[in-house]
Design a protein around this motif. Sequence first.
Motif, short mmCIF file in Angstrom:
data_model
loop_
_atom_site.label_atom_id
_atom_site.label_comp_id
_atom_site.label_asym_id
_atom_site.label_seq_id
_atom_site.Cartn_x
_atom_site.Cartn_y
_atom_site.Cartn_z
N MET A 205 0.83 -1.20 0.00
CA MET A 205 0.00 0.00 0.00
C MET A 205 0.87 1.26 0.00
O MET A 205 0.60 2.21 -0.75
CB MET A 205 -0.94 0.00 1.20
N VAL A 206 1.93 1.26 0.80
CA VAL A 206 2.84 2.40 0.83
C VAL A 206 3.51 2.58 -0.53
O VAL A 206 3.58 3.69 -1.07
CB VAL A 206 3.90 2.22 1.95
N THR A 207 3.96 1.48 -1.11
CA THR A 207 4.63 1.53 -2.40
C THR A 207 3.71 2.07 -3.49
O THR A 207 4.09 2.97 -4.25
CB THR A 207 5.15 0.13 -2.79
N HIS A 208 2.50 1.55 -3.56
CA HIS A 208 1.56 2.01 -4.59
C HIS A 208 1.11 3.45 -4.34
O HIS A 208 0.88 4.20 -5.30
CB HIS A 208 0.37 1.06 -4.70
N HIS A 209 1.01 3.83 -3.09
CA HIS A 209 0.67 5.23 -2.78
C HIS A 209 1.76 6.17 -3.28
O HIS A 209 1.47 7.21 -3.87
CB HIS A 209 0.45 5.41 -1.27
N ARG A 210 3.01 5.79 -3.06
CA ARG A 210 4.14 6.62 -3.53
C ARG A 210 4.18 6.73 -5.04
O ARG A 210 4.70 7.70 -5.57
CB ARG A 210 5.46 6.03 -3.02
N HIS A 211 3.63 5.76 -5.73
CA HIS A 211 3.62 5.77 -7.19
C HIS A 211 2.32 6.33 -7.75
O HIS A 211 2.07 6.23 -8.96
CB HIS A 211 3.87 4.36 -7.73
N GLY A 212 1.48 6.90 -6.88
CA GLY A 212 0.25 7.52 -7.34
C GLY A 212 -0.74 6.54 -7.94
O GLY A 212 -1.36 6.85 -8.96
N GLU A 213 -0.90 5.40 -7.30
CA GLU A 213 -1.82 4.35 -7.78
C GLU A 213 -2.88 4.05 -6.71
O GLU A 213 -2.86 2.99 -6.08
CB GLU A 213 -1.03 3.09 -8.13
N PRO A 214 -3.81 4.99 -6.50
CA PRO A 214 -4.79 4.81 -5.41
C PRO A 214 -5.68 3.59 -5.59
O PRO A 214 -6.10 2.99 -4.60
CB PRO A 214 -5.60 6.11 -5.43
N GLU A 215 -5.97 3.19 -6.83
CA GLU A 215 -6.81 2.01 -7.04
C GLU A 215 -6.11 0.75 -6.56
O GLU A 215 -6.75 -0.16 -6.03
CB GLU A 215 -7.22 1.89 -8.51
N LEU A 216 -4.79 0.69 -6.70
CA LEU A 216 -4.05 -0.48 -6.21
C LEU A 216 -3.90 -0.44 -4.69
O LEU A 216 -3.85 -1.50 -4.06
CB LEU A 216 -2.70 -0.58 -6.91
N VAL A 217 -3.84 0.75 -4.13
CA VAL A 217 -3.84 0.86 -2.66
C VAL A 217 -5.14 0.27 -2.12
O VAL A 217 -5.14 -0.48 -1.15
CB VAL A 217 -3.67 2.33 -2.22
#
Length: 120
Positions: free
Chosen positions: A90-102
């Motif tokens: 979740m942290v990784t995907h948040h940093r990459h601007g991927e809220p749907e994957l979070v």
Amino acid sequence: MNVALWIAAGLLALVALAGGVSKSFVPKAKLAAARGGGWTAERSAGFVKTLGVLELLAAAGLVLPALLGIAPVLVPVTAVCWVLLMAGAMVTHHRHGEPELVAVNLIYLAVAVFIAWGRS
């Protein structure tokens, strides 16, 4: 309740198996080009493959101990480890601007919490 736990564990094991196979056997460049895989470009191939192996172990650990009746305590332990893995995802995907994957990872995390609670 037992049926719901088996279904949850089976579905989460399939998710872990799919992720583990892709991270373990798909080349890093191909993963980096896929949707949601951009983070792999920033990590070593060894790190990505290690995560893949951990996901393969999680797939086995969510189902096999209870199914075989050998050390069933490993099921909630594996589920807690999956919670930690999903928190990192979740942290990784948040940093990459991927809220749907979070959001997807949050669902997987919630299922793992349910399994950990139900099997402990």
